[in-house]
Design a protein around this motif. Sequence first.
Motif, short mmCIF file in Angstrom:
data_model
loop_
_atom_site.label_atom_id
_atom_site.label_comp_id
_atom_site.label_asym_id
_atom_site.label_seq_id
_atom_site.Cartn_x
_atom_site.Cartn_y
_atom_site.Cartn_z
N GLU A 137 47.71 -44.61 -24.95
CA GLU A 137 47.42 -45.34 -26.07
C GLU A 137 48.49 -44.72 -27.38
O GLU A 137 49.77 -45.40 -27.31
N PRO A 138 48.54 -43.71 -27.89
CA PRO A 138 48.78 -43.32 -29.07
C PRO A 138 50.64 -42.87 -28.03
O PRO A 138 51.16 -43.00 -28.80
N MET A 139 50.84 -42.37 -26.88
CA MET A 139 51.82 -42.23 -27.13
C MET A 139 52.91 -43.26 -26.67
O MET A 139 54.19 -42.80 -27.07
N GLY A 140 51.64 -44.40 -26.16
CA GLY A 140 52.49 -45.66 -26.56
C GLY A 140 53.33 -46.42 -27.78
O GLY A 140 54.52 -47.07 -27.88
N VAL A 141 52.42 -45.22 -28.81
CA VAL A 141 53.10 -45.38 -29.96
C VAL A 141 54.22 -44.91 -30.39
O VAL A 141 55.78 -45.13 -30.59
N GLY A 198 53.21 -35.18 -36.44
CA GLY A 198 51.32 -35.15 -35.44
C GLY A 198 51.76 -35.88 -34.14
O GLY A 198 52.64 -35.52 -33.32
N PRO A 199 50.41 -35.90 -33.01
CA PRO A 199 51.01 -36.14 -31.98
C PRO A 199 51.43 -36.76 -31.45
O PRO A 199 51.69 -37.13 -30.46
N ILE A 200 51.75 -38.53 -32.45
CA ILE A 200 52.93 -39.47 -31.50
C ILE A 200 54.06 -38.82 -32.16
O ILE A 200 54.87 -39.49 -31.53
N GLY A 203 48.05 -31.71 -32.11
CA GLY A 203 48.23 -31.85 -30.56
C GLY A 203 46.88 -32.91 -30.76
O GLY A 203 45.79 -32.77 -31.88
N LYS A 204 47.01 -33.69 -30.00
CA LYS A 204 45.33 -34.22 -29.61
C LYS A 204 43.77 -33.85 -29.45
O LYS A 204 44.07 -32.65 -28.72
#
Length: 347
Positions: free
Chosen positions: A154-158, A179-181, A341-342
């Motif tokens: 989900e965040p990777m998709g952003v 940040g992670p994204i 990281g996440k």
Amino acid sequence: MEEKRMQGILKAKPEIGAEYRTDLPIPAVGERDILVRVKAAAICGTDQHIYKWTQYAQDRLTLPMVFGHEFAGDVVLTGEKVTEVKAGDRVAGETHIPCNHCYMCETDNRHICENMKIIGVHAPGAFADYISFPVDCAYKISDEIDYQTASMLEPMGVGVHGVDKGDVRGKDVVIYGCGPIGLMAVGAARVFGAETITAIDVFDNKLEAAGKMGADDLLNSKTEDAAAKVIERTGHGADVVIDYTGNAFAIKSGFDMLRKGGRFVMVGLPNGETALDLSESVIYKEATVIGVTGREMYKTWEQCEKVLKDPGFHMEAAVGGVFALSDYEKAFQKIFEGVPGKMILIP
């Protein structure tokens, strides 16, 4: 199901913090819903707002409520009108709940539904053993993807959505915010064929992680003039700038370093109004400015799977830590300390 109760993280009171509970009811399943046994859930910036009880959370949540919306797990029950998935399927969750009848939904733009609701904000979330949610928000994952990785889709998709809209192939690209994204966006930009990737942040440890994700140049905008550095290196500015910060300074700096005729993709959400000289930053530059939110359903998810299969993409560099659900306080503290990281919770 034999179980009657489940563990979960409950936002119970309008104050900072949350509660770990083991006596929560397992959620009911509507006719178009599915019940998923959560195998992994990641902590998002939105979850931090909820934990800290900021104005964003106060304006949206009805307490008490389990929160969390980045997750993956196994389907255990389906509503009577569900045909898309079955018990035993492995799925990740799309955050945005579309209404399926507004103009945007009917024109294949469900990710910007006019009546959008959000899992873990307007509806109960995934920091628990089980979550019930509309089947429209279920994305079946392939067997090669483990649950921890799937919880980050989900965040990777952003990140991937921003890179896709940046049209980065063969371009000199700047990723503002690690940040992670942003970290996953750096890796995605490499897979999408960016010629040069510059990562910018104010924390050296996050920049180090960006280097592991494939960034060519690392700039700390707190200690150096990032715009001047990019212009000096390129001679004319970056082809593409993608901002994942929403920070007013970063946005201005990003436009300063964008070349004439370049493309600026805005992903990060500003906290308030942002002052910008539109004549100099956009009009005289003939800049293309694109806003991006969430993930296209489900084009972006399919792109994420392709990115994950690329040997040059290193998802592990975007993981900050893995914790038992009951240790959620430690996970949040790591985020507040600035660990890159996440942070992933395992029920």
